[in-house]
Design an enzyme around this catalytic site. Structure first.
Site, short mmCIF file in Angstrom:
data_model
loop_
_atom_site.label_atom_id
_atom_site.label_comp_id
_atom_site.label_asym_id
_atom_site.label_seq_id
_atom_site.Cartn_x
_atom_site.Cartn_y
_atom_site.Cartn_z
CB SER A 102 -0.85 0.04 1.26
OG SER A 102 -1.50 -1.17 1.45
CG HIS A 114 -2.60 -0.24 -3.36
ND1 HIS A 114 -2.78 1.10 -3.13
CD2 HIS A 114 -2.96 -0.88 -2.22
CE1 HIS A 114 -3.22 1.26 -1.89
NE2 HIS A 114 -3.34 0.08 -1.32
CD GLU A 125 -3.30 3.88 -5.75
OE1 GLU A 125 -3.27 5.13 -5.82
OE2 GLU A 125 -2.77 3.25 -4.80
CG ASN A 174 -2.85 4.59 0.86
OD1 ASN A 174 -4.04 4.84 1.05
ND2 ASN A 174 -2.36 3.37 0.85
#
Ligand code: T1G
Length: 692
Positions: free
Chosen positions: A407, A428, A440, A478
């Site tokens: 992540s 991801h 992702e 993130n």
């Protein structure tokens, strides 16, 4: 002008054939030519009945969404449909594929409907911020009743051909030979008085059940303006004469076309299509590799979810975990999931058994030898992941793609543990992996083009919104989450409470605020990330996460974080421990708390993200601003009816964003806020991120 509607004769039956690829949208040209063909066929004495059908894999999938930014252009769809409905010769609709929006309304205006197996019926207008604008709210309830119409018009429910036959929405369902079946039906009803839906009464229904269900549906669509309006138009069908109900529906539809939410939802619709067509183009430029067998390393929540994703797409998956106990837990997650799908009626037992059988289990990494793709989903630690990749490098076959589900971590550093960094890529997934749409796809500077193209293609096969992003801390999603969380932490320092910040973010349309989200995903995750990366001085001193962690408050998983959680409760309650912690923190930091307004809270949380998003664009981490918006729309609950983060920035005005950021830079010099040159340039030039 090329013909999009042609008139043919099958003996005494007139066949009006629409051919407007890719989805036979009811563009102005189609409406014009349909009208011409109708007039010709209706005026032709030799014609006893008409059939309206479409070339290609689908019947009309709606009005042409591209025209909604233009002023209304004649002929208007309701007028075309009125000519059909009021015709003195029966008109049969022959439908296949996606019978959506204006396409279903066209079929409803016909006197009979025949469908090919596999057809899907829906009125998805509310998902575009609209309401049906050509009779959907008036004709559908007359044919199928108020309750069914409620599910479709307000709830956006899609129904199958079998269900449509049960409901009387269609008169016939055929396996194939649709057109021949339609012509036969037209011959059967020729000479009979046309059966006009407008003349049918809305069947009796129980208003209490209806409004109870309506309330339930609207509760799931917070912030969206169109659903309550669609409901109101539908209710008119039961109260008003047909023409009055139609007039009301049309008035609301026309007003909705130019609404902010409709504009935003159209932007998202085409941004998603643009993403898909770019992935298709990449697949054409770079040869893709077949991915028919996949191994998933780590049978934890993410690993099991990824295996479920693959099985749901019909791809055999081998779940590998060196810990037998962990593997057993993974096996029970898999079996529990498919059992649950049967109990919820989502899958029949045979299909559930077939999918369960697609997932194998193993404790030895050597079993990955014949996998086309290996997805690692072990504990989020660089050294552990590098060790796994070192081993995978030994066992994986040449040409196998090695993917990591990290992540945050550096994919290049993970790839460096292998002898084949060009075969290593980030995939991801978002938790729960079998549910969340976002994927992702993290490309490093070394990844081979065919590896990227193959994984993006797989993403589409898994039904994911697969977005290629560059390799940086936290990638796109993130990374933006981290800057929002940092700013939210500063707001607490200055005097706001977690409840205040979360309420503001929720009222903007997010399912939860930053502190509720932190408690769900775990305070310990944020603590580990802060330990692993370099913090600015201001960020280091805003050590609320460390204080919660030290107090054993890890969030929902420990019963307390920014909120306290009663047994079995997912919704947290305010906790004096946290307000005391904040008061003590401010006292230690010499901060006099102040009351912070909702607007400032919202702007602070969003504008720092907009600035960081501009940074992502400048660094080439993403190919387009829309990709950033789609990441947060499909992975972080950004409200779809606001169009996305950068779409929203354009709505607010980039100059407003820049002047606010400049203001905070002056107010909080220690925080090192820097307006990204791209953002400042666009603001100065009156430019935008998403408006081409
Ligand atoms: N108008 C214009 N273009 C459309 C379109 C539409 N309605 N639907 C699809 N396209 C384009 C899309 O942009 C893409 O273009 C290509 O077709 C293939 O689409 C009066 C007001 C039908 C299930 O909401 O749900 O009717 O990228 O990649 O996966 O009451 O498209 O290739 O250049 O999605 O096979 C209601 C929207 C309109 C249906 C096919 N209708 N479309 O899915 O292909 S409002 C909808 C879809 C209305 C009336 C009201 C899907 C699909 P490009 P695709 P797909």
């Amino acid at each position: 002008m090329n013909s999009t509607v042609v008139l043919r004769h099958e003996g005494e039956i007139a066949l009006l054939l629409i051919d407007n690829p890719p989805v036979n949208a009811l563009s102005r040209q189609v409406r014009e030519q349909l009208l011409e063909c109708l007039h010709a066929a209706l005026a032709d004495d030799a014609v006893t009945a008409l059939v309206i059908a479409c070339e290609g894999k689908t019947f009309v999938a709606g009005a042409d969404i591209k025209e909604f930014d233009l002023p209304l252009q004649p002929p208007q769809l309701p007028d075309v449909l009125a000519l059909i409905e009021n015709a003195t010769k029966p008109v049969v609709a022959a439908v296949q594929g996606s019978v959506l929006g204006g396409g279903l309304e066209l079929a409803l205006a016909c006197h009979r409907r025949i469908a090919e197996r596999g057809a899907r019926f829906a009125l998805p207008e509310v998902s575009l911020g609209l309401i049906p604008g050509a009779g959907g709210t008036q004709r559908l309830p007359r044919l199928c009743g108020m309750q069914v119409a409620l599910e479709m018009v307000v709830g956006g429910a899609r129904i199958s051909g079998e269900r449509a036959l049960q409901l009387g929405l269609i008169d016939r369902l055929v396996a194939d030979q649709l057109r021949a079946g339609a012509i036969a039906l037209a011959r059967e009803v020729a000479g009979q008085p046309p059966r006009r839906v407008r003349e049918q009464q809305v069947p009796e229904y129980d208003p209490a059940t209806f409004s109870e269900r309506a309330t339930q549906l609207l509760r799931k669509l917070p912030g969206q303006e169109a659903p309550p309006l669609a409901l109101e138009a539908l209710e008119q069908a039961a109260r008003l004469p047909f023409d009055a109900g139609m007039a009301h529906e049309r008035e609301v539809f026309i007003a909705r076309r130019q609404s902010r939410q409709a504009h935003a939802l159209r932007h998202v619709f085409f941004a998603e299509r643009d993403l898909a067509s770019r992935a298709r183009a990449l697949g054409k430029r770079a040869p893709t590799r077949p991915i028919e067998h996949v191994a998933v390393i780590g049978a934890g929540m993410m690993g099991s979810g990824i295996a479920l994703c693959l099985a749901n797409a019909g791809i055999p998956a081998l779940l590998v975990d060196t810990q037998e106990q962990a593997l057993q837990r993974g096996r029970s997650v898999v079996e529990g999931y498919f059992q649950g799908s049967v109990e919820k009626g989502k899958l029949d037992a045979a299909e559930a058994a077939r999918r369960t059988a697609l997932i194998g289990f193993a404790t030895s990494l050597e079993r990955v030898a014949d996998a086309d793709l290996i997805i690692e989903a072990v504990f989020e630690d660089l050294a552990i992941k590098q060790d796994v990749f070192r081993q995978l490098d030994q066992f994986a076959k040449p040409g196998a793609i090695l993917a990591t589900n990290t992540s945050y971590l550096d994919v290049t550093a993970i790839a460096s543990a292998t002898t084949r960094p060009g075969e290593v890529i980030g995939m991801h997934f978002f938790s729960p992996a079998q549910v969340m749409k976002l994927l992702e796809v993290v490309r490093t500077s070394q990844v081979a083009p065919e590896v990227l193209a193959s994984v993006l293609q797989l993403g589409a096969r898994l039904g994911k919104t697969a977005i290629a992003v560059g390799n940086c801390y936290g990638f796109v999603g993130n990374r933006l989450l981290a800057v929002r969380e940092r700013e939210a932490g500063f707001l607490l320092e200055e005097g706001a409470s977690p409840q205040e910040v979360d309420r503001v973010i929720r009222s903007f349309g997010f399912p939860m605020g930053p502190f509720e989200l932190r408690d769900l995903s775990g305070v310990d995750i944020a603590w580990r990330n802060r330990q692993a990366r370099e913090l600015s001085e201001a960020e280091r001193r805003c050590d609320l996460i460390e204080q919660l962690h030290a107090a054993g408050r890890l969030g929902q998983k420990s019963g307390a974080g920014y909120y306290r959680y009663e047994q079995g409760q997912r919704r947290g309650v305010e906790d004096e421990f946290v307000s005391d912690l904040l008061a003590e923190h401010r006292r230690r930091r010499g901060i006099t708390p102040r009351s912070i307004g909702d607007d400032e809270i919202l702007q602070r949380c969003l504008f720092v993200m907009i600035n960081e998003a501009a940074h992502l664009l400048e660094q080439g981490i993403v190919d387009s601003a829309n990709d950033i918006d789609l990441v947060w729309l499909h992975g972080y609950g950004f409200p779809r009816y606001r169009g996305g983060l950068l779409y929203h920035a354009d709505e607010v005005g980039l100059a407003t964003v820049v002047s606010a950021l400049d203001g905070w830079r002056a107010a909080f010099p220690e925080r090192g806020i820097e307006v990204v040159p791209l953002l400042r340039r666009l603001a100065e030039q009156g430019g935008s991120f998403t408006r081409g």
